[in-house]
Design an enzyme around this catalytic site. Structure first.
Site, short mmCIF file in Angstrom:
data_model
loop_
_atom_site.label_atom_id
_atom_site.label_comp_id
_atom_site.label_asym_id
_atom_site.label_seq_id
_atom_site.Cartn_x
_atom_site.Cartn_y
_atom_site.Cartn_z
N LEU A 106 0.86 -1.18 0.00
CA LEU A 106 0.00 0.00 0.00
C LEU A 106 0.89 1.23 0.00
CD1 LEU A 106 -2.54 -1.09 2.77
CD2 LEU A 106 -2.86 -1.18 0.29
N HIS A 107 0.34 2.36 -0.39
CA HIS A 107 1.08 3.60 -0.25
C HIS A 107 1.37 3.79 1.24
CE1 HIS A 107 0.71 4.76 -4.40
NE2 HIS A 107 -0.58 4.48 -4.37
N ASP A 108 2.57 4.21 1.55
CA ASP A 108 3.02 4.31 2.94
C ASP A 108 2.47 5.57 3.60
OD1 ASP A 108 4.22 3.52 5.24
OD2 ASP A 108 6.27 3.90 4.58
N ASP A 109 1.16 5.57 3.80
CA ASP A 109 0.43 6.70 4.38
C ASP A 109 -0.55 6.12 5.39
OD1 ASP A 109 -1.78 8.49 4.85
OD2 ASP A 109 -1.22 9.62 3.06
#
Length: 109
Positions: A10-13
């Site tokens: 996943l996007h690291d957010d």
């Protein structure tokens, strides 16, 4: 029964990750039906940080090619996949447009 293990990042957010998890705690009924219709008997997704691991147990006739064909013909699945792509990012090993990557089993007890 066939068994597969797949990986995706996943996007690291943290906000996006939390939203992704919430979506998967409330999967649309049409998505559940499409998974079952493809011959998948059990599907689990595990999360650590921005890494996801999916374990699939499927009937002997299951193929990813047939699942992709069924998904392409299903507008609700396409809507779900477009929504999920907001959170997901392809692994470096992914081919163009590919999300989940089948992992190689290297050990079993």
């Amino acid at each position: 029964m066939k068994k597969y293990c797949l990986a995706l990042d996943l996007h690291d957010d943290p906000t996006l990750i939390a939203e992704y998890i919430t979506h998967h705690q409330n999967v649309w009924p049409e998505i559940r039906k499409s998974i079952e219709a493809a011959g998948i008997k059990n599907l689990e997704i595990y999360n650590i940080g921005n890494r996801l691991i999916m374990i699939i147990e499927a009937e002997a006739h299951f193929t990813f090619e047939e699942k992709a064909k069924l998904d392409a013909e299903n507008p609700k699945v396409q809507e779900w996949e477009a929504l999920m792509w907001k959170f997901q990012k392809a692994l470096p090993q992914a081919k163009s447009g590919e999300k989940w990557i089948v992992m190689e089993k290297i050990f079993q007890l």
